[in-house]
Design a protein around this motif. Structure first.
Motif, short mmCIF file in Angstrom:
data_model
loop_
_atom_site.label_atom_id
_atom_site.label_comp_id
_atom_site.label_asym_id
_atom_site.label_seq_id
_atom_site.Cartn_x
_atom_site.Cartn_y
_atom_site.Cartn_z
N UNK A 1 -36.01 78.19 -10.99
CA UNK A 1 -35.56 76.95 -11.39
C UNK A 1 -36.39 75.96 -12.06
N UNK A 2 -37.17 77.28 -12.79
CA UNK A 2 -37.55 76.07 -14.26
C UNK A 2 -37.98 76.55 -14.95
N UNK A 3 -37.90 78.01 -15.20
CA UNK A 3 -38.16 78.94 -15.70
C UNK A 3 -39.28 79.39 -16.47
N UNK A 4 -40.54 79.39 -15.23
CA UNK A 4 -41.96 78.82 -15.56
C UNK A 4 -42.01 80.88 -15.41
N UNK A 5 -42.64 81.77 -15.69
CA UNK A 5 -43.08 82.55 -16.14
C UNK A 5 -44.01 83.02 -15.16
N UNK B 1 -34.23 72.68 -16.63
CA UNK B 1 -35.09 73.67 -17.10
C UNK B 1 -34.80 75.17 -16.35
N UNK B 2 -34.15 74.75 -15.32
CA UNK B 2 -32.91 76.10 -14.75
C UNK B 2 -32.21 75.97 -14.78
N UNK B 3 -31.51 77.08 -13.60
CA UNK B 3 -29.56 78.26 -13.53
C UNK B 3 -29.41 77.46 -12.32
N UNK B 4 -29.02 76.32 -12.94
CA UNK B 4 -27.49 75.61 -11.82
C UNK B 4 -26.55 74.86 -11.86
N UNK B 5 -25.62 75.85 -11.47
CA UNK B 5 -23.72 75.88 -11.28
C UNK B 5 -23.27 74.83 -9.62
N UNK B 6 -22.39 73.88 -9.73
CA UNK B 6 -22.28 73.05 -9.46
C UNK B 6 -20.94 73.93 -8.46
N UNK B 7 -20.86 73.30 -7.23
CA UNK B 7 -20.15 74.78 -6.35
C UNK B 7 -18.52 74.14 -7.01
N UNK B 8 -18.11 75.55 -6.79
CA UNK B 8 -17.04 75.13 -7.72
C UNK B 8 -15.36 76.16 -6.94
N UNK B 9 -14.70 74.93 -6.89
CA UNK B 9 -13.10 75.39 -5.98
C UNK B 9 -12.10 75.42 -7.16
N UNK B 10 -11.19 76.53 -6.98
CA UNK B 10 -10.22 76.82 -7.77
C UNK B 10 -8.96 76.73 -6.86
N UNK B 11 -8.07 75.84 -7.12
CA UNK B 11 -6.35 76.15 -6.73
C UNK B 11 -5.67 76.82 -7.76
N UNK B 12 -4.01 76.76 -7.43
CA UNK B 12 -2.85 77.24 -7.62
C UNK B 12 -3.05 78.40 -8.16
N UNK B 13 -3.83 79.68 -7.91
CA UNK B 13 -4.51 80.84 -8.26
C UNK B 13 -3.13 82.17 -8.06
N UNK C 1 -34.64 69.65 1.07
CA UNK C 1 -33.13 69.43 0.83
C UNK C 1 -32.43 69.77 0.37
N UNK C 2 -32.61 71.31 -0.35
CA UNK C 2 -31.77 71.42 -0.79
C UNK C 2 -30.67 72.44 0.37
N UNK C 3 -29.62 73.00 -0.08
CA UNK C 3 -28.92 74.12 0.91
C UNK C 3 -27.61 75.08 -0.44
N UNK C 4 -28.14 74.25 -1.44
CA UNK C 4 -27.87 76.08 -2.16
C UNK C 4 -28.81 75.46 -3.81
N UNK C 5 -29.36 77.46 -3.48
CA UNK C 5 -29.95 77.00 -5.06
C UNK C 5 -29.53 78.13 -6.62
N UNK C 6 -30.96 77.87 -6.90
CA UNK C 6 -30.06 78.45 -8.40
C UNK C 6 -29.55 79.73 -8.88
N UNK C 7 -28.72 79.95 -10.00
CA UNK C 7 -28.88 81.54 -10.34
C UNK C 7 -29.49 81.74 -11.32
N UNK C 8 -29.90 83.69 -11.03
CA UNK C 8 -30.72 84.23 -10.67
C UNK C 8 -31.56 83.89 -12.34
N UNK C 9 -30.26 84.65 -13.20
CA UNK C 9 -31.01 84.41 -14.41
C UNK C 9 -30.26 82.99 -15.61
N UNK C 10 -30.67 82.25 -17.46
CA UNK C 10 -29.73 82.69 -17.93
C UNK C 10 -28.34 83.74 -17.78
N UNK C 11 -28.93 84.42 -18.19
CA UNK C 11 -27.76 85.62 -18.91
C UNK C 11 -26.57 85.78 -16.97
#
Ligand code: TAP
Length: 481
Positions: A28-32, A363-375, A320-330
């Motif tokens: 969430x902030x890349x702190x070691x 500073x952290x690894x966060x991605x927006x909830x993402x929705x695709x259609x026409x798949x 207030x967070x309903x969805x957290x961070x992605x585990x790593x930058x990679x």
């Protein structure tokens, strides 16, 4: 200052001979938050030897079920005392929300309690063939269990393996994922304070390609239980072939979530959001393919996208967070790359698609909830496991078509059906080739139920009585009376 982690071998906390350390980050902030050892192959082999000698000594395997169960209950109780620390560590190291970490931590305590109970009801069978011949069927521990765990459920996956393996009387070696060792260390600190004899449980940190591979290859390991990707699962099977050790694999998924026209729309939308966005989509059983019948497709998508846009993403520690961070930058880069692939394949991006960098979140690894259609079923975003907050919504006409689309995958981990017609829901769920399924729900499950997949989602089952079977041999004893 960052905590210096140690290996736990033969009841002692020890340094690795390898001076190199792995920085353990808060995603969430890349702190070691810690520095973790990277054990060598020799140290791994040494730890396996200790486990083997301890097993052969009988200090654990020959203890009565009641004695073993008492130790498991003691571990459960101590975990409960340290529950807040465990929750905090899981949030810091994995990026989960507090609610998710709480659910994992209580689930871990219940898992120890469940196997402590099961152990006391651990019955064999007796067949009386004739007056002269009686056959007893007994279950016995296998010996040394190598337990290899991924980063998405560092605590829960460790405990799902440790508890039944110990309950069955084995000696164990746990390898957490290199980037998420914190809660495994905490569990071993608790084990260290318990009455589990020294040498029964070892914790060994290091890379999958060295430590994990050494466990899978070792002739002194009798069973390897692995949770992780299908690609590594294949390696494990090959490595395990040397001494034909028993293999239990919990692997990936691309699970279908089927919504019929006659579904309760509110229920279907709520669970379909939870189905993919829980754990930021880094969940093996995620409902990453939503299949919606044509009659409600437009209404479903409109409401789903509106709600997905409203999901509050943020650090797990923020209530207030309903969805957290992605585990790593990679891993974040891997997910963003899949989103790019989806756009290039011609899918319509309904919402999300970006890294979130506002309000200090850069500073952290966060991605927006993402929705695709026409798949379409041939797209990579529909076929491959993205393991992130990305969902593909596909339209279908009728029952026959949706069953075909649902099963058109190499995976077979999970699946769900939403319909008010109980007969139809049951008919369709039985046709879905997957091990974990729901009707009018998603992700709800319990410790008593076996967890695992069909096809390339794995071999064997965790949890329930099935979970203990994975760590047991079965013997027939024929008695000539
Ligand atoms: P993997 O890369 O497969 O790693 C899982 C574990 O295996 C880690 O501890 C890893 O160590 C180790 N490993 C890597 N290479 C190895 C090798 N050659 N030999 C032995 N061990 C090796 O998976 P991941 O990226 O951590 O987790 C995500 C995957 O796990 C997803 O595909 C997901 O679906 C699956 N998963 C499945 C389930 C169930 S129940 N089916 C549950 C959770 C996750 P290092 O990380 O230290 O390299």
């Amino acid at each position: 200052m960052a905590k210096e982690l140690k290996l736990y071998i033969n009841g002692k906390w020890v340094d690795s001979s390898n001076p190199e350390k792995q920085d353990i980050l808060n995603p969430a902030n890349q702190e070691v938050i810690a520095k973790s050892p990277l054990a060598t192959v020799e140290e791994t082999e040494e730890a396996i030897k200790i486990a083997k000698l301890t097993f052969e000594s009988g200090v654990w395997s020959e203890r009565s079920p009641l004695e073993r169960s008492t130790v498991l209950l003691q571990i459960a109780e101590k975990m409960e005392e340290h529950l807040e620390d465990i929750i905090e560590l899981e949030i810091q190291n994995n990026g989960k929300t507090r609610r998710e970490a709480q659910s994992d931590a209580t689930g871990a305590v219940y898992t120890f309690r469940f196997y402590a109970g099961l152990l006391n009801n651990h019955k064999g069978q007796i067949y009386e063939y004739s007056e002269k011949l009686q056959t007893m069927i007994v279950k016995e521990p296998m010996g040394v269990a190598g337990l290899i765990v991924p980063w998405n459920y560092p605590l829960l996956m460790s405990v799902w393996k440790i508890a039944p393996a110990l309950a069955a009387g084995n000696c164990i070696l746990l390898k957490p994922a290199e980037i998420t060792p914190m809660t495994a260390v905490k569990v071993f600190e608790i084990i260290d304070e318990s009455d589990l004899p020294k040498g029964v449980a070892q914790l060994i940190m290091g890379s999958g390609s060295k430590v994990g591979q050494a466990i899978a290859e070792s002739d002194d390991v009798d069973v390897v239980s692995f949770t992780g990707s299908t690609a590594v699962g294949r390696n494990i099977m090959q490595a395990a072939a040397g001494n034909l050790k028993k293999v239990s694999l919990e692997l990936g998924g691309k699970s279908p979530n089927i919504i019929f026209d006659d579904a309760n729309l509110e229920t279907a939308i709520t669970y379909s959001l939870f189905g993919i966005f829980m754990g930021s989509g880094q969940v093996c059983s995620s409902g990453s393919r939503i299949l919606v019948q044509e009659g409600i497709f437009d209404d479903f998508v409109a409401e789903y996208v509106k709600r997905a846009k409203g999901i509050k993403v943020g650090p797990g520690n923020d209530e207030n967070s309903q969805m957290g961070a992605i585990v790593s930058e990679k891993h974040m880069e891997k997910i963003l790359n899949y989103i790019q692939i989806g756009k290039e394949e011609g899918a319509t991006l309904e919402c999300g698609g970006n890294r979130i960098e506002r309000d200090g979140m850069h500073r952290g690894f966060f991605i927006e909830p993402t929705v695709f259609t026409d798949v379409t079923s041939d797209m990579r975003i529909v076929r491959e496991e993205i393991f992130g907050p990305v969902v593909a919504i596909q339209k279908f006409k009728d029952e026959a078509e949706v069953i075909r689309i649902a099963n058109d995958t190499e995976y077979g981990l999970a699946g769900a059906v939403f319909s008010k017609d109980q007969n139809k829901a049951m008919r369709v769920i039985k046709k879905v080739r997957a091990g974990i399924t729901w009707i009018n729900a998603y992700h709800l499950t319990n410790i008593q139920a076996p967890w695992g997949g069909y096809k390339q989602s794995g071999i064997g089952r965790s949890l329930g009585t099935f979970g203990m079977d994975e760590y047991q041999e079965v013997k027939q004893i024929n008695i000539n009376l």
